[in-house]
Design a protein around this motif. Sequence first.
Motif, PDB file in Angstrom:
ATOM      1  N   LEU A  77       0.834  -1.209   0.000  1.00 40.93           N
ATOM      2  CA  LEU A  77       0.000   0.000   0.000  1.00 40.93           C
ATOM      3  C   LEU A  77       0.864   1.254   0.000  1.00 40.93           C
ATOM      4  O   LEU A  77       0.569   2.230  -0.708  1.00 40.93           O
ATOM      5  N   PHE A  78       1.937   1.234   0.790  1.00 40.25           N
ATOM      6  CA  PHE A  78       2.806   2.401   0.861  1.00 40.25           C
ATOM      7  C   PHE A  78       3.480   2.666  -0.486  1.00 40.25           C
ATOM      8  O   PHE A  78       3.675   3.829  -0.870  1.00 40.25           O
ATOM      9  N   GLU A  79       3.824   1.609  -1.204  1.00 42.89           N
ATOM     10  CA  GLU A  79       4.415   1.787  -2.536  1.00 42.89           C
ATOM     11  C   GLU A  79       3.451   2.521  -3.467  1.00 42.89           C
ATOM     12  O   GLU A  79       3.851   3.421  -4.219  1.00 42.89           O
TER      13      GLU A  79
ATOM     14  N   GLU B  68      12.389   7.830  -2.769  1.00 39.34           N
ATOM     15  CA  GLU B  68      13.262   6.997  -1.933  1.00 39.34           C
ATOM     16  C   GLU B  68      12.546   6.486  -0.694  1.00 39.34           C
ATOM     17  O   GLU B  68      13.054   5.584  -0.013  1.00 39.34           O
ATOM     18  N   SER B  69      11.381   7.049  -0.377  1.00 38.71           N
ATOM     19  CA  SER B  69      10.669   6.623   0.829  1.00 38.71           C
ATOM     20  C   SER B  69      10.354   5.139   0.785  1.00 38.71           C
ATOM     21  O   SER B  69      10.477   4.426   1.790  1.00 38.71           O
ATOM     22  N   TYR B  70       9.941   4.652  -0.383  1.00 40.20           N
ATOM     23  CA  TYR B  70       9.612   3.233  -0.485  1.00 40.20           C
ATOM     24  C   TYR B  70      10.859   2.367  -0.306  1.00 40.20           C
ATOM     25  O   TYR B  70      10.802   1.297   0.306  1.00 40.20           O
ATOM     26  N   VAL B  71      12.005   2.845  -0.812  1.00 44.08           N
ATOM     27  CA  VAL B  71      13.246   2.081  -0.651  1.00 44.08           C
ATOM     28  C   VAL B  71      13.613   1.983   0.826  1.00 44.08           C
ATOM     29  O   VAL B  71      14.015   0.925   1.325  1.00 44.08           O
TER      30      VAL B  71
ATOM     31  N   ALA C 103      11.541   2.165   3.319  1.00 45.97           N
ATOM     32  CA  ALA C 103      10.568   1.283   3.970  1.00 45.97           C
ATOM     33  C   ALA C 103      10.899  -0.181   3.704  1.00 45.97           C
ATOM     34  O   ALA C 103      10.748  -1.034   4.589  1.00 45.97           O
ATOM     35  N   MET C 104      11.351  -0.485   2.493  1.00 47.84           N
ATOM     36  CA  MET C 104      11.722  -1.877   2.166  1.00 47.84           C
ATOM     37  C   MET C 104      12.856  -2.369   3.056  1.00 47.84           C
ATOM     38  O   MET C 104      12.926  -3.557   3.389  1.00 47.84           O
ATOM     39  N   ASN C 105      13.745  -1.466   3.430  1.00 39.86           N
ATOM     40  CA  ASN C 105      14.923  -1.858   4.206  1.00 39.86           C
ATOM     41  C   ASN C 105      14.738  -1.657   5.703  1.00 39.86           C
ATOM     42  O   ASN C 105      15.716  -1.647   6.445  1.00 39.86           O
ATOM     43  N   ALA C 106      13.502  -1.490   6.150  1.00 37.28           N
ATOM     44  CA  ALA C 106      13.237  -1.382   7.589  1.00 37.28           C
ATOM     45  C   ALA C 106      13.659  -2.668   8.283  1.00 37.28           C
ATOM     46  O   ALA C 106      13.529  -3.766   7.744  1.00 37.28           O
TER      47      ALA C 106
ATOM     48  N   ILE D 268       6.634   4.606   8.344  1.00 35.95           N
ATOM     49  CA  ILE D 268       5.498   5.047   7.543  1.00 35.95           C
ATOM     50  C   ILE D 268       4.659   6.062   8.319  1.00 35.95           C
ATOM     51  O   ILE D 268       4.172   7.047   7.753  1.00 35.95           O
ATOM     52  N   ALA D 269       4.498   5.832   9.620  1.00 37.04           N
ATOM     53  CA  ALA D 269       3.732   6.783  10.433  1.00 37.04           C
ATOM     54  C   ALA D 269       4.374   8.160  10.411  1.00 37.04           C
ATOM     55  O   ALA D 269       3.679   9.182  10.334  1.00 37.04           O
ATOM     56  N   GLN D 270       5.708   8.226  10.452  1.00 36.21           N
ATOM     57  CA  GLN D 270       6.396   9.515  10.385  1.00 36.21           C
ATOM     58  C   GLN D 270       6.293  10.128   8.997  1.00 36.21           C
ATOM     59  O   GLN D 270       6.116  11.347   8.845  1.00 36.21           O
ATOM     60  N   ALA D 271       6.367   9.292   7.956  1.00 38.65           N
ATOM     61  CA  ALA D 271       6.348   9.801   6.584  1.00 38.65           C
ATOM     62  C   ALA D 271       4.989  10.363   6.196  1.00 38.65           C
ATOM     63  O   ALA D 271       4.907  11.280   5.385  1.00 38.65           O
ATOM     64  N   LEU D 272       3.909   9.815   6.766  1.00 39.87           N
ATOM     65  CA  LEU D 272       2.568  10.253   6.374  1.00 39.87           C
ATOM     66  C   LEU D 272       2.198  11.627   6.929  1.00 39.87           C
ATOM     67  O   LEU D 272       1.189  12.193   6.505  1.00 39.87           O
ATOM     68  N   ASN D 273       2.975  12.127   7.883  1.00 44.36           N
ATOM     69  CA  ASN D 273       2.689  13.455   8.454  1.00 44.36           C
ATOM     70  C   ASN D 273       1.242  13.532   8.937  1.00 44.36           C
ATOM     71  O   ASN D 273       0.459  14.398   8.518  1.00 44.36           O
TER      72      ASN D 273
END
Length: 364
Positions: free
Chosen positions: A172-174, A186-189, A191-194, A204-209
């Motif tokens: 979903l994030f992608e 780069e956000s998805y990259v 997230a993939m490497n979390a 993701i919670a931080q990225a969604l603001n």
Amino acid sequence: MKQPSSNPSSEFTRTVFPSDMRGWPLPTDGLNATSNLKLPEMFDVPVLPLREMVIFPRSILPLTIGRDRSLNAIEAASGMSIIATIAQKTGHETDAPPLPSDLFTIGTLCGMGRSLRLPDGTTSLVVQGGNRVEVVEWVQATPFLVARVKLVQEPQSQSPALSAMSRAVLSLFEQVVSFDRTLPEESYVYAMNASGPSALADFIAQALNLPLAEAQELLELRDPLARLQKISVKLGKRLEVLELEDRIHEQVQLEMDKGQREVFLREQIRAIQTELGELESDEHSVSALRARLQHKQMPEAVRLKAEQEINRLSHMNGMMPEVGMARAYIEWLLNLPWSEQTQDRLDLTYAHQILNERHYGLQK
């Protein structure tokens, strides 16, 4: 909850931090402080109140700090390079320093990076979120807030449900990143490497603001599976809105492109007409209409209307369908006998003759 003391400590590192923290290794860059330190079960730490934002673990964010109490907290915490960031409740929206009752009880222990004093008197500070912490009691209120906190432990167990939810949230994030222009690709990259489900949820919670209440709710959830479930719902709603915005944008862009294409084609037609001399004939036709209007006797209101229509006709492209209607209307205005009169002939024999010539065969 215990009331904080109002008497400031003269030497913060000796009176606020427990004695067994003095031997902790100090990191060179400050941001990795929370990972390098072996934190006790409960300890005292300066508190940095945040307005309208929440810092999640593992997030690196710049902060602009201007309140005296917050600046004092940064200065006191610089020796250990760690500080607790806790969000203010929405009810406290004044510039006055917040009281302990104005803050949530769950925050984030952050490592402190480089700080810069700005010309306007504020300080820019880079922090990196570490562990979640819960306030046990408030130790000090002035000249800065100090709280006794304990680390919030998260479940470490792995399950098929947690893995499946992580993959679903990542998918979903992608899609959200592909539609949302405010999120870098780069956000998805990242997230993939979390490093795990908990880190994925926090990133993701931080990225969604998110709004303050929603972000604080996610920060207070200890179970990574529950956090991912809530984030999946928010991602689904965000994706639905983004897809709708994208469809609207495409429709608007299509209409704009269509209009620009029509303008371009009309300019090309005008250029071709100029080369063929057709445009000159159109201009000559408009000039002829103006000359006829100048010599036509008509009421002033009608004359003004005719001039308006001729001016509009002169700016029209000859290929537009409205040209024929505008020209016919002007011709009708010019052909009407506004001030012309004929003598009436009240001759029945002559009328009978005309009727027979032009309407012969009609029943009487």
